[in-house]
Scaffold this motif. Sequence first.
Motif, mmCIF file in Angstrom:
data_model
loop_
_atom_site.group_PDB
_atom_site.id
_atom_site.type_symbol
_atom_site.label_atom_id
_atom_site.label_comp_id
_atom_site.label_asym_id
_atom_site.label_seq_id
_atom_site.Cartn_x
_atom_site.Cartn_y
_atom_site.Cartn_z
ATOM 1 N N LEU A 273 0.843 -1.210 0.000
ATOM 2 C CA LEU A 273 0.000 0.000 0.000
ATOM 3 C C LEU A 273 0.871 1.251 0.000
ATOM 4 O O LEU A 273 0.599 2.220 -0.706
ATOM 5 N N GLY A 274 1.930 1.223 0.813
ATOM 6 C CA GLY A 274 2.854 2.354 0.864
ATOM 7 C C GLY A 274 3.662 2.503 -0.410
ATOM 8 O O GLY A 274 4.168 3.585 -0.716
ATOM 9 N N THR A 275 3.771 1.406 -1.163
ATOM 10 C CA THR A 275 4.524 1.436 -2.418
ATOM 11 C C THR A 275 3.721 2.115 -3.534
ATOM 12 O O THR A 275 4.280 2.836 -4.347
ATOM 13 N N ILE A 276 2.400 1.904 -3.544
ATOM 14 C CA ILE A 276 1.609 2.499 -4.640
ATOM 15 C C ILE A 276 1.126 3.918 -4.333
ATOM 16 O O ILE A 276 0.644 4.611 -5.213
ATOM 17 N N HIS A 277 1.252 4.330 -3.054
ATOM 18 C CA HIS A 277 0.863 5.701 -2.704
ATOM 19 C C HIS A 277 1.719 6.159 -1.528
ATOM 20 O O HIS A 277 1.890 5.411 -0.556
#
Length: 344
Positions: A273-277
Amino acid sequence: MKTIINHLAENQVVSRDDLRKLLTNITKEEQEYLAEKAREVRHQVYGHDVYTRGLIEFTNYCKNDCYYCGIRRSNKQASRYRLTKEDILLCCKEGYELGFRTFVLQGGEDGYSTDDYIEDLVRSMKEEYPDCAVTLSIGERSYESYKRLYDAGADRYLLRHETANEEHYGILHPKELTLQNRKQCLINLKNIGYQVGCGFMVGSPGQTVDNLIDDLEFVKELAPHMVGIGPFIPHKDTPFAEKEQGTLEMTLRLLSIIRLMNPHVLLPATTALGTIHPKGREQGILAGANVVMPNLSPVEVRKKYMLYDNKICTGDEAAECRVCLQKRMESIGYCLVVDRGDYK
């Protein structure tokens, strides 16, 4: 739509048709209402505490050839490694000093990880850190193997089911891997007494809305202690390199629905999740999640444990990760706690 959301919040269950509406026909305002309801439920059970799990990615060797995974057997570009027992215990020492009270040993299905080896590892971790929980995430094994590792002191086991639909499972995995065996492993783990985590990728190739509903119903039926979901992110050296990644919006929506269907579940806001946003993990917590899993692996191997491309936090020291996450959680009104973070 609010009627459906309220019904779900009150009864923890709605029809397949209502789930379909929530997944396909929801406005931005309704999604915020869904998240608000999920937060309410999460606060009733877990307050504003966020539990941390110290992730130790101890081997990237894997005998499996799952089509989505960067450490699949056929990926000749992968630079393989195994941490030694000394390396792993050093990660635990550092993690303990930083306030971690759960360690997650995660790795590919590596032939080197025999029952003898993992049992010795678990016993050593429990001897040195008796107040900590040890979680294993090392794939499909026999009932006897799971039982032996549980008897050695392992507390929890994470095994994503990836999809609860047989046909879809076949799109994601080679034919020697079956959904039936994966589900049986989860049932065995639960029967033995582990705190069990399942989960799935959001937006994986071939996934339909019906597949997602199957996943939600499977999670409800299994009643696991933890559910790990995150967006599908392609890896450049896999058959799915050109596939589209899953969306933040759908992942957040599913986190909220899972929280409402399973009020007590431990629900991570994942690294994916932190990777895509840039604020993906914060948004995950605000959607009803209550767990984060920062990396304790040595920095020099982190870039080698690439299940998907562009993974974040591969260059940060564990202490930097911990401080950064603490600030991130405080910025949205939550608190990272020093706690084993058991299922309530």
